[in-house]
Design a protein around this motif. Sequence first.
Motif, short mmCIF file in Angstrom:
data_model
loop_
_atom_site.label_atom_id
_atom_site.label_comp_id
_atom_site.label_asym_id
_atom_site.label_seq_id
_atom_site.Cartn_x
_atom_site.Cartn_y
_atom_site.Cartn_z
N GLN A 46 0.81 -1.21 0.00
CA GLN A 46 0.00 0.00 0.00
C GLN A 46 0.85 1.27 0.00
O GLN A 46 0.55 2.20 -0.76
CB GLN A 46 -0.98 -0.02 1.16
N PRO A 47 1.91 1.36 0.81
CA PRO A 47 2.80 2.53 0.66
C PRO A 47 3.39 2.63 -0.75
O PRO A 47 3.56 3.74 -1.26
CB PRO A 47 3.88 2.28 1.71
N ALA A 48 3.69 1.48 -1.38
CA ALA A 48 4.22 1.50 -2.74
C ALA A 48 3.19 2.03 -3.73
O ALA A 48 3.53 2.79 -4.66
CB ALA A 48 4.67 0.10 -3.15
N MET A 49 1.92 1.66 -3.56
CA MET A 49 0.88 2.17 -4.44
C MET A 49 0.71 3.68 -4.27
O MET A 49 0.47 4.40 -5.24
CB MET A 49 -0.44 1.43 -4.18
N LEU A 50 0.83 4.16 -3.04
CA LEU A 50 0.77 5.60 -2.82
C LEU A 50 1.97 6.28 -3.48
O LEU A 50 1.83 7.36 -4.08
CB LEU A 50 0.74 5.91 -1.33
N ALA A 51 3.14 5.66 -3.39
CA ALA A 51 4.33 6.24 -4.03
C ALA A 51 4.15 6.34 -5.54
O ALA A 51 4.51 7.36 -6.15
CB ALA A 51 5.56 5.38 -3.70
N VAL A 52 3.58 5.31 -6.16
CA VAL A 52 3.32 5.34 -7.60
C VAL A 52 2.26 6.39 -7.92
O VAL A 52 2.38 7.14 -8.90
CB VAL A 52 2.89 3.95 -8.11
N LEU B 200 3.61 6.93 5.51
CA LEU B 200 4.67 7.70 4.86
C LEU B 200 4.89 9.05 5.54
O LEU B 200 6.03 9.54 5.59
CB LEU B 200 4.34 7.89 3.38
N LYS B 201 3.84 9.64 6.06
CA LYS B 201 3.99 10.91 6.78
C LYS B 201 4.77 10.70 8.06
O LYS B 201 5.70 11.47 8.37
CB LYS B 201 2.62 11.50 7.08
N GLY C 93 8.32 10.41 7.52
CA GLY C 93 8.96 11.62 7.03
C GLY C 93 9.16 11.65 5.53
O GLY C 93 9.89 12.51 5.01
N ALA C 94 8.50 10.74 4.80
CA ALA C 94 8.69 10.67 3.36
C ALA C 94 7.76 11.64 2.61
O ALA C 94 8.08 12.05 1.49
CB ALA C 94 8.46 9.25 2.85
N VAL C 95 6.61 11.97 3.21
CA VAL C 95 5.70 12.92 2.59
C VAL C 95 5.25 13.93 3.64
O VAL C 95 5.34 13.67 4.84
CB VAL C 95 4.45 12.22 1.97
N GLN C 96 4.77 15.06 3.15
CA GLN C 96 4.13 16.03 4.03
C GLN C 96 2.73 16.31 3.49
O GLN C 96 2.51 16.32 2.27
CB GLN C 96 4.94 17.31 4.13
N GLY D 132 12.55 12.30 1.74
CA GLY D 132 11.76 11.13 1.41
C GLY D 132 11.88 10.67 -0.03
O GLY D 132 11.28 9.65 -0.42
N GLU D 133 12.66 11.37 -0.84
CA GLU D 133 12.75 11.04 -2.26
C GLU D 133 13.29 9.63 -2.49
O GLU D 133 12.79 8.88 -3.33
CB GLU D 133 13.61 12.07 -2.99
#
Length: 624
Positions: free
Chosen positions: A475-481, A527-528, A531-534, A546-547
Amino acid sequence: VSARQGAVYLSEREENFRDILEERRKSSDLRHAVRTFNPSPYRGVPPSSVSVLNRTVLESQYLRYVMMQMAKESKEPLDVIREEAAEILEEMSHNLQLGYIRFLSFILSKVFKRLFRRIVVNENGLQRLQQAIQETPVILMPNHRSYVDFLVISYILFTYDIPIPVIAAGIPLMGMTLVGEILRRSGAFFIRRAIGTNKLYWAVLSEYMKTLVRTGFAPIEFYVEGLRSRTLKSLPPKLGMMHMVLEPFFKGEVYDISLMPITVSYDRVVEESLLAYELLGVPKPKESTMGLVKARKIMDEDYGTMHVVFGHPVSVRNLAKGKVNRRQFNLVPRDLPMRPSEDIQAFVNTTAHLVLHLLEENMVLSPWSLMATILMQNLEGMELNVLTQQTLWLKGLVTSFGAHLDWPAQVPISEVVSSSISLHHSVVRSDAGRVVLVEEQAPVGEGPEEAVFRRAVTVLMCASYRNQAIHVLAQPAMLAVALHIAATSARENIFRMFRFLQDLFYSEFIFIPDREGQDFEDACSLLKNYGAVQIINQDITVTKNGEATISFLRAILEPFIDAYQVAFRHLCGDTANSFTEKQFLSSIRSSALSLLLSGMVTFYRLHLLQMSKGVTLNHEILMS
């Protein structure tokens, strides 16, 4: 089911974990097998005999009704149909006997001590199971990764004085000389794989399952995935047996039913190479006693640690509140067949997905699963020190996502990595400070197609161990995509892409139905917090720190996306209007091989597919 709130190491969990092989290595296996076995049965009443159970099935009003209807439709004498039903039941039914459980316990003690360093179980979970068995009919629902699964569960329950389950098994096991009868007398009942439209067989099986539930004869064990997963990740649930075991509750014949998820996790799977060959289309060897004897060479291998986690019993009654209208069953006599309503079908489907989700939640990851995840993005090999550092980083990531880790305490990371490489010597090796996948030596005169196949075996083995951790990252990977392909940072657009990916991969990963919004919020939260997204107002953006994390997560999912694209392009280019699953598998393997040989793609995997016409593909193909 809420979002994961942080990692849980085995030593930190509230569960009381114990290695059951430790005592076996210190005391007599024979004494363990012949000791007093004193389980507490359902409602304190000892179960009836097998003969009484079978007679109850054959004399049931439901089966009588079905047989009478079949006699009218086929014009055959009722006695002929009744005799056929008796033959089906004789072929199917178990013949559980304590003496054979003791014999199997003695043999398995010897085998398990040779194969595994430890078999770790949570005793709190066993206590919960013992309590549930005394109060309600219990359905044991383990995941299915190895033939060892059902053996170890019965072995554990015998060790802890818990009633031995009756276990749904494929009928090929019945045909194994001597072994088939031992399994039957150890609680296995055998089901044909190709039932089709055999109305009488379905009726006998259904009544057999419902009678087991109504009488509380013994805990019932079956695999909600239906099949042994060749990929080591969860398969979409099969709902036939779920409907059967839940029907007595729907009709008010039992007050409640407890579903017990049991997660079996392996450091190393006994059938690892066999699974890879099956995924490449090599027919599975027929189950036979001679084949079992020939496989004894596995006794010389080390398969590390097995974890068996007994979850919290799930009350069907509590789940059904407000979701199922059971009054509809009052309008039809209980003994008559009744087609499940839409709300019943939806409830059974959601419950099956929930059980699979709970099974994944209790999965125990080894360091090797993390290493395999990294190696799958570096198939040409990588420096040992780089792999070591990235494994340590990935440990922190999955820790923050709530994964359960079996990580050696106070052991340097370099030793953890080297030990994992040693254990998985069939997949990977370290050579002059560089870690590479192992390949069999090329035979003389090997052609390019054979070379692709030989390479594919090792890649698939590595990918399967990566899949042990895929539920944590999916699920974090799907959000990243979704963040990458969405036109803007607007939350609404990102959610739309996230939902599209969930729909696309509905048969690839396990999602509880109608939870897309909550799954999206959970992924954002993970992810928040890392620290990978805000997230500011209705915008979601990737942080500078977070890149690298987002890039890594995208790379997890990209092979799945690429593989689906290749498959769909193959379908669009196929001129045939219709084809069988077997024909499709053959044609797409040829297409994939051509692309690999041409250099247009590199090694990765073409995963389980489900076509829009409802054709489910149960094999995997290498692709990128």
